[in-house]
Design a protein around this motif. Structure first.
Motif, PDB file in Angstrom:
ATOM      1  N   CYS A 268       0.847  -1.195   0.000  1.00  0.00           N
ATOM      2  CA  CYS A 268       0.000   0.000   0.000  1.00  0.00           C
ATOM      3  C   CYS A 268       0.889   1.255   0.000  1.00  0.00           C
ATOM      4  O   CYS A 268       1.545   1.539   1.010  1.00  0.00           O
ATOM      5  CB  CYS A 268      -0.909   0.011   1.221  1.00  0.00           C
ATOM      6  SG  CYS A 268      -1.952   1.461   1.340  1.00  0.00           S
ATOM      7  N   PRO A 269       0.948   2.025  -1.086  1.00  0.00           N
ATOM      8  CA  PRO A 269       1.839   3.194  -1.170  1.00  0.00           C
ATOM      9  C   PRO A 269       1.572   4.237  -0.085  1.00  0.00           C
ATOM     10  O   PRO A 269       2.507   4.801   0.491  1.00  0.00           O
ATOM     11  CB  PRO A 269       1.564   3.762  -2.565  1.00  0.00           C
ATOM     12  CG  PRO A 269       0.997   2.611  -3.336  1.00  0.00           C
ATOM     13  CD  PRO A 269       0.241   1.796  -2.359  1.00  0.00           C
ATOM     14  N   GLU A 270       0.292   4.522   0.191  1.00  0.00           N
ATOM     15  CA  GLU A 270      -0.040   5.540   1.188  1.00  0.00           C
ATOM     16  C   GLU A 270       0.431   5.122   2.579  1.00  0.00           C
ATOM     17  O   GLU A 270       0.974   5.924   3.340  1.00  0.00           O
ATOM     18  CB  GLU A 270      -1.549   5.795   1.205  1.00  0.00           C
ATOM     19  CG  GLU A 270      -1.999   6.819   2.239  1.00  0.00           C
ATOM     20  CD  GLU A 270      -1.378   8.200   2.043  1.00  0.00           C
ATOM     21  OE1 GLU A 270      -1.266   8.945   3.043  1.00  0.00           O
ATOM     22  OE2 GLU A 270      -0.973   8.533   0.917  1.00  0.00           O
ATOM     23  N   TYR A 353      -4.104   9.574  10.509  1.00  0.00           N
ATOM     24  CA  TYR A 353      -4.348   8.898  11.787  1.00  0.00           C
ATOM     25  C   TYR A 353      -5.532   7.934  11.669  1.00  0.00           C
ATOM     26  O   TYR A 353      -5.554   6.885  12.326  1.00  0.00           O
ATOM     27  CB  TYR A 353      -4.615   9.926  12.894  1.00  0.00           C
ATOM     28  CG  TYR A 353      -3.354  10.454  13.530  1.00  0.00           C
ATOM     29  CD1 TYR A 353      -2.443   9.596  14.135  1.00  0.00           C
ATOM     30  CD2 TYR A 353      -3.066  11.822  13.544  1.00  0.00           C
ATOM     31  CE1 TYR A 353      -1.283  10.072  14.730  1.00  0.00           C
ATOM     32  CE2 TYR A 353      -1.905  12.307  14.133  1.00  0.00           C
ATOM     33  CZ  TYR A 353      -1.020  11.425  14.720  1.00  0.00           C
ATOM     34  OH  TYR A 353       0.134  11.904  15.297  1.00  0.00           O
ATOM     35  N   ARG A 354      -6.526   8.258  10.832  1.00  0.00           N
ATOM     36  CA  ARG A 354      -7.661   7.360  10.628  1.00  0.00           C
ATOM     37  C   ARG A 354      -7.210   6.088   9.922  1.00  0.00           C
ATOM     38  O   ARG A 354      -7.661   4.984  10.243  1.00  0.00           O
ATOM     39  CB  ARG A 354      -8.755   8.060   9.815  1.00  0.00           C
ATOM     40  CG  ARG A 354     -10.100   7.345   9.858  1.00  0.00           C
ATOM     41  CD  ARG A 354     -11.224   8.321   9.503  1.00  0.00           C
ATOM     42  NE  ARG A 354     -11.165   8.669   8.094  1.00  0.00           N
ATOM     43  CZ  ARG A 354     -11.819   8.009   7.134  1.00  0.00           C
ATOM     44  NH1 ARG A 354     -12.546   6.941   7.443  1.00  0.00           N
ATOM     45  NH2 ARG A 354     -11.744   8.394   5.880  1.00  0.00           N
ATOM     46  N   ILE A 355      -6.302   6.232   8.966  1.00  0.00           N
ATOM     47  CA  ILE A 355      -5.742   5.059   8.278  1.00  0.00           C
ATOM     48  C   ILE A 355      -4.964   4.191   9.273  1.00  0.00           C
ATOM     49  O   ILE A 355      -5.085   2.955   9.267  1.00  0.00           O
ATOM     50  CB  ILE A 355      -4.840   5.507   7.114  1.00  0.00           C
ATOM     51  CG1 ILE A 355      -5.674   6.195   6.027  1.00  0.00           C
ATOM     52  CG2 ILE A 355      -4.078   4.318   6.537  1.00  0.00           C
ATOM     53  CD1 ILE A 355      -4.832   6.828   4.926  1.00  0.00           C
ATOM     54  N   GLN A 404     -13.570   1.600   6.375  1.00  0.00           N
ATOM     55  CA  GLN A 404     -13.883   2.369   5.176  1.00  0.00           C
ATOM     56  C   GLN A 404     -12.662   2.789   4.362  1.00  0.00           C
ATOM     57  O   GLN A 404     -12.775   3.024   3.163  1.00  0.00           O
ATOM     58  CB  GLN A 404     -14.690   3.626   5.570  1.00  0.00           C
ATOM     59  CG  GLN A 404     -16.014   3.333   6.242  1.00  0.00           C
ATOM     60  CD  GLN A 404     -16.964   2.573   5.336  1.00  0.00           C
ATOM     61  OE1 GLN A 404     -17.038   2.840   4.139  1.00  0.00           O
ATOM     62  NE2 GLN A 404     -17.676   1.602   5.901  1.00  0.00           N
ATOM     63  N   THR A 405     -11.506   2.899   4.999  1.00  0.00           N
ATOM     64  CA  THR A 405     -10.355   3.414   4.258  1.00  0.00           C
ATOM     65  C   THR A 405      -9.898   2.398   3.218  1.00  0.00           C
ATOM     66  O   THR A 405      -9.850   1.182   3.491  1.00  0.00           O
ATOM     67  CB  THR A 405      -9.188   3.722   5.218  1.00  0.00           C
ATOM     68  OG1 THR A 405      -8.860   2.537   5.945  1.00  0.00           O
ATOM     69  CG2 THR A 405      -9.562   4.817   6.201  1.00  0.00           C
ATOM     70  N   SER A 410      -7.718  -2.903   1.320  1.00  0.00           N
ATOM     71  CA  SER A 410      -6.728  -3.582   0.487  1.00  0.00           C
ATOM     72  C   SER A 410      -5.869  -4.529   1.318  1.00  0.00           C
ATOM     73  O   SER A 410      -5.555  -5.645   0.889  1.00  0.00           O
ATOM     74  CB  SER A 410      -5.854  -2.537  -0.211  1.00  0.00           C
ATOM     75  OG  SER A 410      -4.792  -3.148  -0.908  1.00  0.00           O
ATOM     76  N   MET A 411      -5.491  -4.097   2.523  1.00  0.00           N
ATOM     77  CA  MET A 411      -4.679  -4.932   3.394  1.00  0.00           C
ATOM     78  C   MET A 411      -5.431  -6.195   3.803  1.00  0.00           C
ATOM     79  O   MET A 411      -4.866  -7.301   3.805  1.00  0.00           O
ATOM     80  CB  MET A 411      -4.264  -4.148   4.648  1.00  0.00           C
ATOM     81  CG  MET A 411      -3.403  -4.951   5.605  1.00  0.00           C
ATOM     82  SD  MET A 411      -3.037  -4.048   7.116  1.00  0.00           S
ATOM     83  CE  MET A 411      -2.015  -2.742   6.471  1.00  0.00           C
TER      84      MET A 411
END
Length: 601
Positions: A268-270, A353-355, A404-405, A410-411
């Motif tokens: 995950c790039p982000e 921080y939510r991620i 939701q993120t 994806s993870m």
């Protein structure tokens, strides 16, 4: 010149026999000591301050007491009667043993006895005790090593089956070491772990070289035909070494989880960008005293417990989890501290921080699993399949589905795919699925796939029948008469062709009975309720030793397999403490002896 004059002194220590104008002739006899100290039977006084050992001819210093002589004889020649030769000597023996314990347990150097502070301490605590030299202390450690190794070999020799873990380590001197640990269930149905060796490995790290050293160790310890499994990390040479040794091989599940989660984080790039920012923030607060004090002040002002930020370590994925968890917990004081400091660092945003919060929910069960699978003193190999199954189920819970993120979603998808793949592999490995089935906490319920559980049951019945058949064959051969073992037994009772059909029928009936008995024993075990998960499976098997005798033998063979190679890594952690900058001249042989004693006593 006049003839020499003769003078005799009444001192019990010196008897002055004769002198002339140019020399003294001494004949010194410890008359008073001889009456009380049997140690003089093994030493000869050769000068006023020197004595010679009559066993090894070593010359020692003498200062009107026998402490040095006593210690020399006890350490090198091991005479039990010298342990009680003088008033107070028992205390001296205890102090010597405690000193050896201190060196082994606390990773202290032999030069400890030369330290002025330690000498002052010992003089205050035991004024009459004469400290050994560093050479004598080293000899005492070597003697303890020989004694402990002999005792440990006797314990390992009684094991019916064992598993090994192995790993490589490089010291601060860039010397390579190969460690091998042994795990088995003893006669009291208790799990035991022993370090077989931590040997210097200057050769190339090829599978053939590692296999040769491991073969030598197994031969030395008498376990060549008892090893059921070898557990290592995922390195290619480790796997090739197991194939060279023709051993069952499993990859450390802790390493497997580490690689699996690291891939999930890196894809995950982000999230990769967030982790990089977190590492910079943590590094800044750890390197700047001003920033550290500012963060502490912010936590105190906000009424929070004072905590430190944790840095990520490349080789351990759960260090990433702990770093993110800590920085999320301290998000408010960290933001306030950065706002009041002159720095180019950008605080994490609310979205970031939510991620992090969503990712922590996903990774929390993996952190618990890594800790649980790294236990050394409990049965862990049988947990692998059930624990990975529970991890897969945790990713399907409602709380995870509501995330939701995109990064967390994806993870989750990536981890689900990887876990299914790993579970299919593990449920096809006999060493793993038999260990799970033989664990009374899990049995068939611990499997991810019901079809794999049914296959495991069939395999367990076959293994049980094979043991029963071997037992029956050995019993019948021991009860048979000598004439029945002759080269032509059938001809003596009427010819082989006449009785061929009958003998085949008897053999078939015997085989059928063995299979039926094995099925009964397996069904009796599987039909009983599972014991609670927090209870010990080994205590269960100790209580069923005579009720389920064949399955007990299989349980002893399969439940000793550890889930990870962490036992070797713990050995190397201790090796790093011992072979430090202050002790970088410690020889590999001495390091091995100290590590052996530290882990096996």
């Amino acid at each position: 010149m006049d003839s020499p004059s003769l003078f005799v002194f009444s001192s019990p220590l010196l008897r002055y026999l004769a002198f002339d104008s140019t020399s003294f002739i001494f004949a010194m006899e410890p008359a008073g000591k001889r009456r009380f100290s049997p140690v003089w039977e093994h030493f000869e006084l050769i000068s006023p301050q020197k004595v010679k050992c009559l066993v090894c001819s070593k010359v020692l210093s003498y200062n009107n007491n026998t402490s040095t002589m006593l210690r020399h004889y006890r350490v090198l020649h091991g005479n039990e009667e010298t342990n009680q030769v003088e008033p107070g000597s028992a205390e001296k023996v205890d102090l010597a043993e405690l000193l050896v314990d201190m060196v082994i347990e606390d990773s202290q150097p032999f030069s400890l006895v030369d330290g002025s502070g330690f000498k002052k301490l010992m003089k205050a605590l035991a004024p009459s005790y004469v400290l050994p030299t560093r050479q004598t202390l080293k000899a005492m450690v070597e003697k303890r090593y020989k004694e402990t190794k002999d005792k440990t070999k006797a314990i390992v020799a009684k094991a019916s089956a064992c598993s090994l873990t192995s790993d490589m380590w490089t010291s601060i001197n860039t010397d390579a070491y190969l460690a091998v640990t042994c795990h088995f269930i003893d006669e009291t149905t208790s799990l035991q772990s022993v370090v077989l060796g931590v040997q210097h490995f200057p050769e190339a790290h090829t599978a053939a070289n590692m296999a040769f050293m491991k073969t030598s160790l197994m031969s030395e310890w008498g376990i060549s035909d008892k090893v059921t499994c070898l557990v290592t990390d995922g390195a290619a040479n480790m796997g090739a070494c197991a194939r060279e040794l023709h051993m069952r091989h499993t990859i450390c599940v802790a390493h497997t989880l580490n690689l699996l989660v690291k891939k999930a984080l890196d894809q995950c790039p982000e999230l990769f960008h967030i982790r990089a920012n977190c590492r910079k923030i943590v590094g800044y607060f750890k390197s700047s005293t001003t920033a550290k004090e500012r963060l502490t002040q912010m936590q105190v002002q906000m009424g929070l417990p004072v905590l430190k930020l944790l840095q990520e370590v490349e080789t351990r994925w759960n260090s990433t989890y702990l770093m993110l968890q800590r920085i999320y917990t301290l998000r408010e004081p960290v933001g306030a501290a950065l706002a009041g400091l002159r720095t180019d660092l950008t605080p994490l945003s609310a979205e970031q921080y939510r991620i992090i919060a969503d990712c922590l929910k996903v990774l929390e069960p993996f952190n618990y699993a890594t800790i649980e699978l790294s236990e050394e003193k409990k049965v862990s190999g049988s947990k692998v399949i059930p624990l990975l199954s529970m991890l897969h189920h945790s990713l399907e819970e409602e709380e995870i589905r509501q995330l939701q993120t995109p990064e967390s979603t994806s993870m989750v998808e990536f981890l689900q795919r990887q876990l299914r793949e790993k579970l299919n592999q593990l449920q096809s490995m006999s060493i793993m699925f038999l260990a799970t089935l033989l664990d009374p906490r899990f049995k068939k319920v611990g499997f991810f796939s019901p079809s794999k559980a049914a296959e495991a049951e069939k395999r367990l019945t076959m293994e049980c029948a094979a043991i029963m058949s071997r037992t029956a064959s050995s019993t019948s051969s021991s009860l048979s008469s000598p004439s029945s073992s002759s080269s032509e037994p059938s001809q003596s009772v009427g010819g082989s062709k006449l009785w061929h059909h009958f003998d085949a029928s008897v053999h078939q009936a015997r085989t059928t009975n063995v299979t039926a008995n094995a099925t009964v024993e397996v069904q009796k075990y599987l039909g009983a309720p599972n014991i609670p998960r927090v209870e010990s499976p080994l205590q269960y098997w100790e209580s069923q030793k005579y009720t389920l005798p064949t399955l007990y033998k299989l349980a002893v063979s399969y439940l000793c397999t550890p889930a990870s190679s962490v036992p070797c890594e713990r050995v190397f952690s201790k090796a790093g403490e011992i072979l430090c900058k202050k002790r970088n001249r410690l020889s590999p042989k001495t390091l091995e002896k100290i590590l052996f004693l530290n882990k096996n006593e």
